[in-house]
Design an enzyme around this catalytic site. Structure first.
Site, PDB file in Angstrom:
ATOM      1  CB  SER A 138      -5.440  42.545   8.430  1.00  0.00           C
ATOM      2  OG  SER A 138      -5.272  43.868   8.996  1.00  0.00           O
ATOM      3  CG  ASP A 241     -12.193  44.669  12.149  1.00  0.00           C
ATOM      4  OD1 ASP A 241     -11.623  45.044  13.001  1.00  0.00           O
ATOM      5  OD2 ASP A 241     -11.894  43.943  11.232  1.00  0.00           O
ATOM      6  CG  HIS A 273      -9.041  43.077  12.503  1.00  0.00           C
ATOM      7  ND1 HIS A 273      -9.277  43.739  11.355  1.00  0.00           N
ATOM      8  CD2 HIS A 273      -7.365  42.666  12.303  1.00  0.00           C
ATOM      9  CE1 HIS A 273      -8.350  43.658  10.716  1.00  0.00           C
ATOM     10  NE2 HIS A 273      -7.222  43.124  11.367  1.00  0.00           N
TER      11      HIS A 273
END
Length: 304
Positions: A138, A241, A273
């Site tokens: 991320s 995501d 995600h």
């Protein structure tokens, strides 16, 4: 466990002690914690080393996620870092300063300082740091990729931790579900802003004004930074995501391939995600195998 009192002064784990085997007790991995790699304005920046039983294993620096505003080096230790290390890759998880207290690109300065520190201390620690990888998830994926795509760039080098005679270049990049274009990932319609009230990019860049954010982000988009000399990339994204769309990772992959650099793009079906699928045995084994192949052989196993 006691860590270092300062760069180059080893105590605790570095002096030969070992932390307990990871929490599950089932992995042949030892963890050396709380090693200080730099001190900035009185704050110690530390790292943890997840060391497999196999000596001379390749080394990857891990940058945690958390929207650049939260998280720490131990966030993914038991579920992600130790299991990957069990596949024969030494994982070094480093703290970096968080927004909004730290102004961008201080986070990149910190991670480059960690790379230089590893190279300066690798022989003493018994780590193979001649060729290093960087792995991020991320927000950490964005930082790690920017680190990799700015080798030799004084404006993004910084001097955190010293060791300026050491290179901060890396030879492999694992990019998990990260941003690649801060302007695009920050864009929200009025409805989206109400439904998705986070503002990670604004926190990182220090402004919520769209025009000013775009100006501050100029030059920091990853696809525009790629070159034929970029290190091999393994990019993985979930097709569900909804925080960072997979189009971000695909744009980076396409840019790398167009320039002649090596990239492999993996789209995980049904994954969102920070999905648990990324920490599945299959995904971690594949990621470790890719890192071992690239860092040991000096070439990417594929350009998919």
């Amino acid at each position: 466990m006691t860590g270092m009192t300062g760069p180059g002064h080893a105590t605790g784990a570095e002096a030969g002690g070992q932390d307990a085997t990871v929490e599950s007790g089932t992995l042949d991995v030892t963890v050396e914690r709380d090693i200080t790699y730099a001190t900035v304005d009185g704050t110690e920046l530390r790292l943890d080393v997840y060391r497999p039983a196999e000596p001379g294993s390749p080394v990857v620096l891990y940058a945690h996620g958390g929207g650049w505003t939260r998280g720490g080096r131990g966030t993914d230790g038991a579920t992600r870092l130790a299991p990957l290390a069990a596949h024969g890759v030494t994982v070094v998880s480093a703290d970096y300063r968080l927004a909004p207290g730290a102004a961008f690109p201080q986070q990149v300065y910190d991670l480059k300082g960690a790379v230089r520190w590893l190279r300066a201390n690798g022989a003493r620690l018994g780590l193979a740091t001649g060729r290093l990888g960087v792995w991020g998830a991320s927000a950490g994926a964005y930082l790690g990729s920017l680190l990799a795509l700015s080798a030799g760039e004084d404006a993004l080098e910084g001097a955190v931790g010293g060791n300026l005679g050491q290179s901060s270049a890396v030879q492999a990049v694992v990019h998990w579900f990260g941003q690649t274009d801060l302007v695009a990932s920050a864009s929200r319609s009025e409805v989206e802003a109400r439904l998705l009230p986070f503002h990670f990019e604004a926190d990182l860049l220090g402004t919520a004004d769209p025009a000013e954010l775009a100006e501050r982000a100029r030059g920091f988009g990853l696809p525009a930074r790629v070159s034929p000399g970029a290190p091999p990339f393994l990019i993985a994204h979930g097709d569900r995501d909804r925080l960072v769309p997979p189009s971000q990772g695909l744009a980076l992959h396409d840019a790398l391939v167009r320039t002649g650099a090596r990239s492999r793009f993996e789209l995980l079906g049904g994954a969102g995600h920070e999905d648990a699928e990324f920490d599945s045995p299959a995904t971690l084994a594949y990621t470790a195998a890719w890192l071992r192949a690239v860092l040991r052989a000096g070439a990417s196993p594929g350009r998919d």
